[in-house]
Design a protein around this motif. Structure first.
Motif: not given
Length: 312
Positions: A58-67, A134-144
């Motif tokens: 999740p951390m790097y997924f959001f970092l990729g978005n930030l880039s 569990v909290i930061m699962n892929p579905r939640i990350c995409v939704a955020l």
């Protein structure tokens, strides 16, 4: 509401950076490497996140978005600025001006929301490590992530609609290097007080809410880190969060300076906007890679595989 009777503006002239007449080529040579480093640095992070299995978290997924948003945010204003610094036309059509303002606030507000999401991600990872996946699962990350895009679109649509619902029928000289609300509203030939109040409230509310969420997350994170018994554990936790905090300070400082002053200083505002458009997006890759061994290792591995760097 009284509207002046004169010809409707169909294009604007960007007057550029104040008090820099005759320095255009110097500024071009100075600014071009910043923009190039922004693109190169953020593409590097994006490639590392996409092609390294170790960074599929999740951390790097959001970092990729930030880039992605950093590259887009800088590209909204910098290419046009560099072109007129080269001596090309300073004209920008009405439609292009609308698009520039929309995407500037769309991508800028997404970054604010994304910093809050990244703070929540770090809060979850450090305060609830056993439940993190569990909290930061892929579905939640995409939704955020999608949520930040939608909120950014709504925010920018409101500001753009209010700004260009006003008639522009007098001077078309924008005293700035790109189309932005503080530079455009003085050119409107109608009462702009409502648009000024809404833009001030909108930007201020988003910045305040996101900042408070980040502050709350990091308060809880600090308490959790201080309760870690091992020195190595505390060091790793602080190292992970410090890069994010530096990036937040670089992002929120310009917003407060430019948009949340009752009587903004035009020269100061321009300087801060240049830093926000050129320096900020370039710093994020440096902040996250120089302080992050996982990203550096992933980049080295990719370069080894592609043959650009020999195996040591």
């Amino acid at each position: 509401m009284e509207v002046k009777n004169c010809s409707i503006v169909t294009e604007f002239i960007l007057l550029g950076i104040p008090h820099t007449e005759g320095l255009e080529m110097v500024l071009f040579v100075l600014f071009l490497p910043f923009y190039a480093c922004t693109l190169l640095g953020n593409v590097s992070i994006l490639v590392a996140v996409m092609f390294s299995a170790r960074l599929h978290t999740p951390m790097y997924f959001f970092l990729g978005n930030l880039s992605v948003f950093d590259m887009g945010f800088s590209s909204v204003t910098c290419p046009k600025m560099l072109l007129y610094l080269m001596g090309l036309s300073r004209l920008i059509s009405y439609k292009d001006c609308v698009c520039q303002l929309f995407f500037f606030h769309f991508l800028g507000s997404i970054e604010c929301f994304l910093y809050a999401v990244m703070a929540y991600d770090r809060f979850t990872a450090i305060c609830y490590p056993l439940r993190y996946t569990v909290i930061m699962n892929p579905r939640i990350c995409v939704a955020l992530a999608v949520g930040t895009w939608l909120l950014g679109c709504i925010h920018s649509s409101i500001l753009t609609s209010l700004t260009f619902a006003l008639p522009y029928c007098g001077s078309n000289e924008v005293d700035h290097f790109f189309c932005d609300i503080p530079a455009l509203l003085p050119l409107a030939c109608a009462d702009t007080s409502f648009a000024q109040r809404v833009s001030f409230t909108n930007v201020g509310l988003i910045s305040l809410v996101c900042f408070l969420l980040i502050l709350l997350s990091y308060t809880r994170i600090t308490i959790s880190i201080l309760s870690i018994r091992t020195t190595e554990g505390r060091r790793r936790a602080f190292s992970t969060c410090s890069a994010h905090l530096i990036a937040i300070l670089c992002a929120y400082g310009p917003i407060i300076t430019v948009y949340l002053q009752p009587t903004p200083n035009p020269v100061l505002g321009t300087v801060v906007q240049i830093l926000m458009n050129l320096v900020g997006p370039m710093l994020n890759p440096l902040i996250y890679t120089l302080r992050n061994e996982e990203v550096k290792t992933a980049l080295k591995t990719i370069l080894h595989k592609t043959g650009h760097v020999p195996e040591s």
